[in-house]
Design an enzyme around this catalytic site. Structure first.
Site, PDB file in Angstrom:
ATOM      1  N   LYS A   8       7.410  -7.398  -6.583  1.00 32.09           N
ATOM      2  CA  LYS A   8       8.847  -7.460  -6.859  1.00 32.09           C
ATOM      3  C   LYS A   8       9.029  -8.109  -8.235  1.00 32.09           C
ATOM      4  O   LYS A   8       9.828  -9.031  -8.423  1.00 32.09           O
ATOM      5  CB  LYS A   8       9.545  -8.276  -5.745  1.00 32.09           C
ATOM      6  CG  LYS A   8      11.051  -8.235  -5.794  1.00 32.09           C
ATOM      7  CD  LYS A   8      11.655  -6.955  -5.284  1.00 32.09           C
ATOM      8  CE  LYS A   8      13.157  -6.953  -5.451  1.00 32.09           C
ATOM      9  NZ  LYS A   8      13.787  -5.683  -5.091  1.00 32.09           N
ATOM     10  N   ASP A  22      10.655  -2.870  -2.007  1.00 35.55           N
ATOM     11  CA  ASP A  22      11.692  -2.169  -1.236  1.00 35.55           C
ATOM     12  C   ASP A  22      11.450  -0.659  -1.246  1.00 35.55           C
ATOM     13  O   ASP A  22      11.579   0.012  -0.217  1.00 35.55           O
ATOM     14  CB  ASP A  22      13.108  -2.524  -1.733  1.00 35.55           C
ATOM     15  CG  ASP A  22      13.188  -2.778  -3.226  1.00 35.55           C
ATOM     16  OD1 ASP A  22      12.137  -2.943  -3.867  1.00 35.55           O
ATOM     17  OD2 ASP A  22      14.305  -2.797  -3.767  1.00 35.55           O
TER      18      ASP A  22
END
Ligand code: NAD
Length: 338
Positions: free
Chosen positions: A175, A209
């Protein structure tokens, strides 16, 4: 010569699935010299502590353990022995392979290995409250500690694992678009290590994600995944879910000085003592252990027998849709050993 190995049958269904697993390993000719030890609730009952010194000494000596599930009291009582074992032996790599065995599931052709960093990140335990005015717990801060050394060793482990197991690609999940320092450091180490393997293994990256969505939409596009501790915790259960849940999900915790192999599931208190648990996950964990000690031949032999038993569909435990006992299922696997 027989390889010494610590054996912790564990709590709840642990002793049943351990007996079944040992019977199958014996029949397959796996050569282990088991050193039986206790931990968890059985440890408390027999020695007064959930992590007896004898058990730790045994793992220090053998550097190898097969472990059944251990009970952790919720809320109060002793801390998780599983987490304590990971910390004591610096078991930095958590490896969870997920392959669809049961036919007719939601997905076909899933064959993913998720490698999770096991010691750093938000799970390093660096948390504290912050007082604001009269409120001593007005805020809480948890530190996601990511180190260069920790990142490099887990990514290197993933690449070496991929090479050793004939895999084609490593995908690093991060991330770094938001957490530019901590996740950025992890990603930078991934790119550094990937360069050393150029021409041998493909490398790509996904933001976590997007990785979660793509795993659900099209898991067949993934091969080996490597990620930081918390993303790995969540994604490894997601990946188990893709192939039918916990009944057939093995895991291993690997460090420089020791390795512990276990089923991902817990003690299943609802069916403990009934002799009906599925020993498949612990058996697959034992296969990972055979791989680890270099006995790929027997590991593959046992895996093939388990898969044939499940595909044939005649003798299955209740969680797999049958009515066989643990022992009957183990005998069926033994009869399929080729
Ligand atoms: P669980 O995994 O024990 O059980 C969840 C459900 O799955 C239950 O319905 C159970 O019957 C079923 N199940 C699990 N393993 C099965 C098997 N081999 N065959 C057939 N059905 C199976 O999870 P839980 O109930 O949340 O946890 C119970 C205890 O286990 C808790 O004390 C928890 O701390 C502990 N636990 C230990 C480990 C470990 O030692 N690695 C992991 C998870 C949970």
């Amino acid at each position: 010569m027989a390889r010494a190995c610590t054996l912790i049958p564990g709590d709840g269904i642990g002793p049943d699935i351990t007996d079944a697993t040992l019977a199958i390993l014996d029949a397959a000719g796996a050569d282990f010299d088991w050193d039986r030890q206790v931990a968890g609730a059985a440890g408390v009952e027999q020695t007064g502590t959930p992590m007896p010194d004898e058990t730790l000494d045994s793992i220090k000596r053998t550097r190898l353990a097969l472990k059944g599930p251990l009970e952790t009291p919720v809320g109060e009582g002793y801390r998780s022995v599983n987490v304590a074992l990971r910390q004591t032996f610096d078991l930095y790599a958590n490896v969870r392979p997920a392959r669809d065995i049961v036919p007719g599931g939601r997905y076909d052709g899933v064959d993913i290995v998720l490698i999770r960093e096991n010691t750093e990140d938000l799970y390093a335990g660096l948390e504290h409250y912050i007082r604001i005015g009269e409120d001593p717990q007005a805020a809480a801060e948890s530190i996601a500690l990511i180190t260069r050394v920790g990142s490099e060793r887990i990514v290197r482990y993933a690449f070496d694992y991929a090479l050793r197991h004939g895999r084609k690609k490593v995908t690093l999940v991060h991330k770094a678009n938001i957490l530019k320092y901590s996740q950025g450091l992890f990603r930078a180490m991934g790119q550094k290590v990937a360069k050393e393997y150029e021409g041998k293994l493909a490398y790509d990256e996904r933001i976590v994600d997007a990785a979660a969505m793509q795993l659900v939409l099209d898991p067949g596009r993934f091969d080996v995944l490597v990620t930081t501790n918390m993303f790995g915790d969540i994604l490894s259960d997601l990946v188990s879910g893709l192939v039918g849940g916990l009944g057939l999900a093995p895991g291993s915790n690997i460090g420089r000085d020791a390795a512990i192999f276990e089923a991902v599931h817990g003690t299943a208190p609802d069916i403990a003592g009934q002799g009906i648990a599925n020993p498949g996950a612990l058996l697959l964990a034992a296969c990972l252990m055979l791989d680890h000690v270099g006995d790929r031949f027997r590991a593959d032999r046992v895996r093939r027998a388990l898969e044939s038993t499940i595909r044939e569909g005649k003798v299955l435990t209740r969680d797999l849709g049958g009515s066989a006992t643990t022992r009957e299922f183990a005998d069926a696997v033994i009869s399929h050993l080729a």
